[in-house]
Design an enzyme around this catalytic site. Sequence first.
Site, short mmCIF file in Angstrom:
data_model
loop_
_atom_site.label_atom_id
_atom_site.label_comp_id
_atom_site.label_asym_id
_atom_site.label_seq_id
_atom_site.Cartn_x
_atom_site.Cartn_y
_atom_site.Cartn_z
N ARG A 219 0.84 -1.20 0.00
CA ARG A 219 0.00 0.00 0.00
C ARG A 219 0.88 1.25 0.00
NH1 ARG A 219 -3.13 -3.26 -1.25
NH2 ARG A 219 -5.11 -3.86 -0.25
N GLU B 150 -4.88 30.67 12.01
CA GLU B 150 -5.40 30.69 10.64
C GLU B 150 -6.56 31.67 10.48
OE1 GLU B 150 -4.03 29.41 8.07
OE2 GLU B 150 -2.47 28.33 9.18
N PRO C 102 -9.08 7.87 4.00
CA PRO C 102 -8.34 6.81 4.68
C PRO C 102 -7.92 5.65 3.78
CG PRO C 102 -10.67 6.72 5.25
CD PRO C 102 -10.46 7.99 4.50
N GLU D 124 3.83 32.49 1.33
CA GLU D 124 3.30 31.15 1.12
C GLU D 124 2.43 31.07 -0.13
OE1 GLU D 124 1.41 29.67 4.62
OE2 GLU D 124 3.15 30.06 5.91
#
Length: 222
Positions: free
Chosen positions: A48, A109, A131, A159
């Site tokens: 995986r 943020e 997931p 950024e």
Amino acid sequence: MSVFTPTYSLSDVELLQRERVFDGFFKLDRLQLRHRCFDGSWTETLQRELFIRDDAVCVLPYDPLTDSLLLIEQFRVGALLDERSPWLFELVAGIVEPGESIADVAHREADEEAGAQLLALEPICRYHVSPGGSQEATHLLCGLINSKGLGGLHGLEPEGEDIRATVMPRTEAFAAVVEGTINNAGTIMALQWLELNHLKLREQWLPLLAADLAARAEQASL
């Protein structure tokens, strides 16, 4: 035992090998492993690839006095093939840096991406983003704001951030979810949660906002 109790745990996974195959801003590991099956046997060795990214924090800034919220709009490379636009309406969000708490990220943020001060935080949930191949999890929160004067252009230039913050009625934002205009998971989940909980949240947060406004007024008069 509840039907929602997992059948197995981490002890039912055997990690045989782990190799870092890409090490840039994001990272990628190749794993060799096997795990127990539902009939009690074990799988053959499986390979995986695992996308490595630290947990994220997403915040929905909400003003209970005006029943409005703040969303940000920015370009997203992962949405290049979106038939509508690669500019998405999203929550304030950031990655958890070493040594930071979830609340630290939320406050940082909110300031960087929207110029907003969070007066309180309400946890919504923590969920796995994808997931099947990524270890990233997102902490979803709702944050109390005074929306007066908020909006405009924000972001950190070093950024490469170019962000527009917009304050809008809660009902308008939820209509965009229903119509499919808002089409990213965290924002959809947070707005659905707010639709179910805004009355309780307004009852809980209006006194806090009133106290903050009173303190600001008193400070201004000094």
